[in-house]
Motif scaffolding. Structure first.
Motif, PDB file in Angstrom:
ATOM      1  N   VAL A 152       0.825  -1.214   0.000  1.00  0.00           N
ATOM      2  CA  VAL A 152       0.000   0.000   0.000  1.00  0.00           C
ATOM      3  C   VAL A 152       0.857   1.261   0.000  1.00  0.00           C
ATOM      4  O   VAL A 152       0.609   2.177  -0.773  1.00  0.00           O
ATOM      5  CB  VAL A 152      -0.981  -0.003   1.191  1.00  0.00           C
ATOM      6  CG1 VAL A 152      -1.756   1.308   1.267  1.00  0.00           C
ATOM      7  CG2 VAL A 152      -1.949  -1.172   1.068  1.00  0.00           C
ATOM      8  N   VAL A 153       1.888   1.332   0.865  1.00  0.00           N
ATOM      9  CA  VAL A 153       2.662   2.580   0.990  1.00  0.00           C
ATOM     10  C   VAL A 153       4.098   2.467   0.519  1.00  0.00           C
ATOM     11  O   VAL A 153       4.805   3.463   0.498  1.00  0.00           O
ATOM     12  CB  VAL A 153       2.657   3.138   2.432  1.00  0.00           C
ATOM     13  CG1 VAL A 153       1.287   3.551   2.851  1.00  0.00           C
ATOM     14  CG2 VAL A 153       3.290   2.186   3.413  1.00  0.00           C
ATOM     15  N   ALA A 168       6.493   1.312   5.249  1.00  0.00           N
ATOM     16  CA  ALA A 168       5.764   0.102   5.643  1.00  0.00           C
ATOM     17  C   ALA A 168       5.962  -0.244   7.120  1.00  0.00           C
ATOM     18  O   ALA A 168       5.016  -0.667   7.792  1.00  0.00           O
ATOM     19  CB  ALA A 168       6.182  -1.078   4.773  1.00  0.00           C
ATOM     20  N   GLU A 169       7.168  -0.071   7.636  1.00  0.00           N
ATOM     21  CA  GLU A 169       7.415  -0.426   9.035  1.00  0.00           C
ATOM     22  C   GLU A 169       6.637   0.487   9.984  1.00  0.00           C
ATOM     23  O   GLU A 169       6.149   0.038  11.017  1.00  0.00           O
ATOM     24  CB  GLU A 169       8.904  -0.424   9.332  1.00  0.00           C
ATOM     25  CG  GLU A 169       9.615  -1.584   8.645  1.00  0.00           C
ATOM     26  CD  GLU A 169      11.102  -1.621   8.919  1.00  0.00           C
ATOM     27  OE1 GLU A 169      11.580  -0.902   9.823  1.00  0.00           O
ATOM     28  OE2 GLU A 169      11.786  -2.388   8.223  1.00  0.00           O
ATOM     29  N   ASP A 202      -3.273   6.428   6.099  1.00  0.00           N
ATOM     30  CA  ASP A 202      -2.932   7.609   6.910  1.00  0.00           C
ATOM     31  C   ASP A 202      -1.481   8.013   6.705  1.00  0.00           C
ATOM     32  O   ASP A 202      -1.173   9.195   6.539  1.00  0.00           O
ATOM     33  CB  ASP A 202      -3.178   7.334   8.403  1.00  0.00           C
ATOM     34  CG  ASP A 202      -4.649   7.213   8.758  1.00  0.00           C
ATOM     35  OD1 ASP A 202      -5.505   7.610   7.933  1.00  0.00           O
ATOM     36  OD2 ASP A 202      -4.938   6.712   9.864  1.00  0.00           O
ATOM     37  N   ILE A 203      -0.588   7.036   6.714  1.00  0.00           N
ATOM     38  CA  ILE A 203       0.832   7.334   6.531  1.00  0.00           C
ATOM     39  C   ILE A 203       1.099   7.834   5.114  1.00  0.00           C
ATOM     40  O   ILE A 203       1.879   8.760   4.908  1.00  0.00           O
ATOM     41  CB  ILE A 203       1.684   6.098   6.890  1.00  0.00           C
ATOM     42  CG1 ILE A 203       1.680   5.951   8.412  1.00  0.00           C
ATOM     43  CG2 ILE A 203       3.093   6.197   6.339  1.00  0.00           C
ATOM     44  CD1 ILE A 203       2.369   4.738   8.947  1.00  0.00           C
ATOM     45  N   GLY A 204       0.428   7.253   4.131  1.00  0.00           N
ATOM     46  CA  GLY A 204       0.567   7.733   2.755  1.00  0.00           C
ATOM     47  C   GLY A 204       0.100   9.166   2.597  1.00  0.00           C
ATOM     48  O   GLY A 204       0.741   9.972   1.912  1.00  0.00           O
ATOM     49  N   ARG A 205      -0.995   9.508   3.254  1.00  0.00           N
ATOM     50  CA  ARG A 205      -1.480  10.896   3.207  1.00  0.00           C
ATOM     51  C   ARG A 205      -0.483  11.838   3.869  1.00  0.00           C
ATOM     52  O   ARG A 205      -0.204  12.927   3.360  1.00  0.00           O
ATOM     53  CB  ARG A 205      -2.832  11.010   3.896  1.00  0.00           C
ATOM     54  CG  ARG A 205      -3.966  10.417   3.118  1.00  0.00           C
ATOM     55  CD  ARG A 205      -5.294  10.611   3.854  1.00  0.00           C
ATOM     56  NE  ARG A 205      -6.279   9.728   3.305  1.00  0.00           N
ATOM     57  CZ  ARG A 205      -6.850   8.720   3.949  1.00  0.00           C
ATOM     58  NH1 ARG A 205      -6.562   8.486   5.215  1.00  0.00           N
ATOM     59  NH2 ARG A 205      -7.726   7.952   3.358  1.00  0.00           N
ATOM     60  N   SER A 216       2.458  12.388   1.627  1.00  0.00           N
ATOM     61  CA  SER A 216       2.181  13.264   0.480  1.00  0.00           C
ATOM     62  C   SER A 216       2.197  14.735   0.861  1.00  0.00           C
ATOM     63  O   SER A 216       2.345  15.591  -0.005  1.00  0.00           O
ATOM     64  CB  SER A 216       0.842  12.890  -0.159  1.00  0.00           C
ATOM     65  OG  SER A 216      -0.237  13.270   0.681  1.00  0.00           O
ATOM     66  N   ARG A 217       2.067  15.028   2.142  1.00  0.00           N
ATOM     67  CA  ARG A 217       2.098  16.422   2.594  1.00  0.00           C
ATOM     68  C   ARG A 217       3.499  16.891   2.973  1.00  0.00           C
ATOM     69  O   ARG A 217       3.708  18.072   3.209  1.00  0.00           O
ATOM     70  CB  ARG A 217       1.163  16.602   3.785  1.00  0.00           C
ATOM     71  CG  ARG A 217      -0.301  16.467   3.405  1.00  0.00           C
ATOM     72  CD  ARG A 217      -1.215  16.835   4.546  1.00  0.00           C
ATOM     73  NE  ARG A 217      -1.169  15.912   5.665  1.00  0.00           N
ATOM     74  CZ  ARG A 217      -1.963  14.867   5.835  1.00  0.00           C
ATOM     75  NH1 ARG A 217      -2.880  14.608   4.940  1.00  0.00           N
ATOM     76  NH2 ARG A 217      -1.862  14.100   6.891  1.00  0.00           N
ATOM     77  N   ARG A 218       4.454  15.977   3.047  1.00  0.00           N
ATOM     78  CA  ARG A 218       5.825  16.351   3.392  1.00  0.00           C
ATOM     79  C   ARG A 218       6.520  16.953   2.185  1.00  0.00           C
ATOM     80  O   ARG A 218       6.353  16.481   1.062  1.00  0.00           O
ATOM     81  CB  ARG A 218       6.627  15.135   3.851  1.00  0.00           C
ATOM     82  CG  ARG A 218       6.280  14.665   5.224  1.00  0.00           C
ATOM     83  CD  ARG A 218       7.234  13.586   5.655  1.00  0.00           C
ATOM     84  NE  ARG A 218       6.993  12.384   4.850  1.00  0.00           N
ATOM     85  CZ  ARG A 218       6.995  11.160   5.304  1.00  0.00           C
ATOM     86  NH1 ARG A 218       7.279  10.917   6.555  1.00  0.00           N
ATOM     87  NH2 ARG A 218       6.754  10.141   4.516  1.00  0.00           N
ATOM     88  N   PRO A 219       7.336  17.967   2.402  1.00  0.00           N
ATOM     89  CA  PRO A 219       8.080  18.542   1.279  1.00  0.00           C
ATOM     90  C   PRO A 219       9.166  17.574   0.791  1.00  0.00           C
ATOM     91  O   PRO A 219       9.753  16.836   1.570  1.00  0.00           O
ATOM     92  CB  PRO A 219       8.713  19.806   1.868  1.00  0.00           C
ATOM     93  CG  PRO A 219       8.741  19.586   3.336  1.00  0.00           C
ATOM     94  CD  PRO A 219       7.599  18.674   3.659  1.00  0.00           C
TER      95      PRO A 219
END
Length: 158
Positions: free
Chosen positions: A22-23, A28-29, A66-69, A72-75
């Motif tokens: 998924v991510v 993943a960890e 949640d982690i993927g979102r 995606s917001r990190r520079p």
């Protein structure tokens, strides 16, 4: 009720594979850890007849999203290339072209392929996780496999 440690031992590897699908291997960890922290809190209230693996995969799906979102917001710096992700025990290390083809799939197809072909869940349970019908889950997995075969052939001939 079984000790929670037994669940981690029994289902930990499958949950990690789903998180990776998924991510990706880089996050993943973190998704795996978040999954089992959430599961630990909810475990005392889990019905005795619950399908533990499906329950854990559902939690993993939500934590990975949640982690993927958040990712995606990190520079991301544009002047440098990202470091290669850690691939310990990851099937992607054995076949990076397949991993690249999997990453190109639309989310629903990638998730359906991961949950069915990696985690081994039936389509009825995948439908609950993805919020669609078993037929839609089956179709997404079939379309994902078809697309993978098409992309993978292109990668092999390149």
């Amino acid at each position: 009720m079984r000790p929670f440690d037994d669940l981690v031992t029994e289902h930990g590897a499958a949950v990690l594979r789903v998180c990776r699908a998924v991510v990706g291997p880089g996050d993943a960890e973190d998704a795996w850890s978040d999954t089992f922290l959430s599961a630990l809190r909810a475990y005392p209230d889990l019905p005795a007849d619950a399908n533990v693996e499906a329950w854990l995969v559902t939690i993993a799906h939500r934590r990975a999203l949640d982690i993927g979102r958040a990712r995606s917001r990190r520079p991301v710096p544009t002047a440098t290339l990202p470091e290669r992700a850690d691939t310990r025990a990851d099937p992607a290390a054995r076949d990076p072209d397949l991993w690249a083809a999997l990453q190109r799939l639309p989310d629903k197809q990638r998730h359906a392929v991961a949950y069915h072909h990696i985690a081994g869940l039936p389509f009825a349970e995948i439908a609950v996780i993805l919020g669609n019908s078993p037929d839609a889950a089956r179709r997404a997995a079939a379309d994902g496999i078809k697309t993978l075969r098409k992309h993978w052939k292109k990668d092999e001939s390149a």
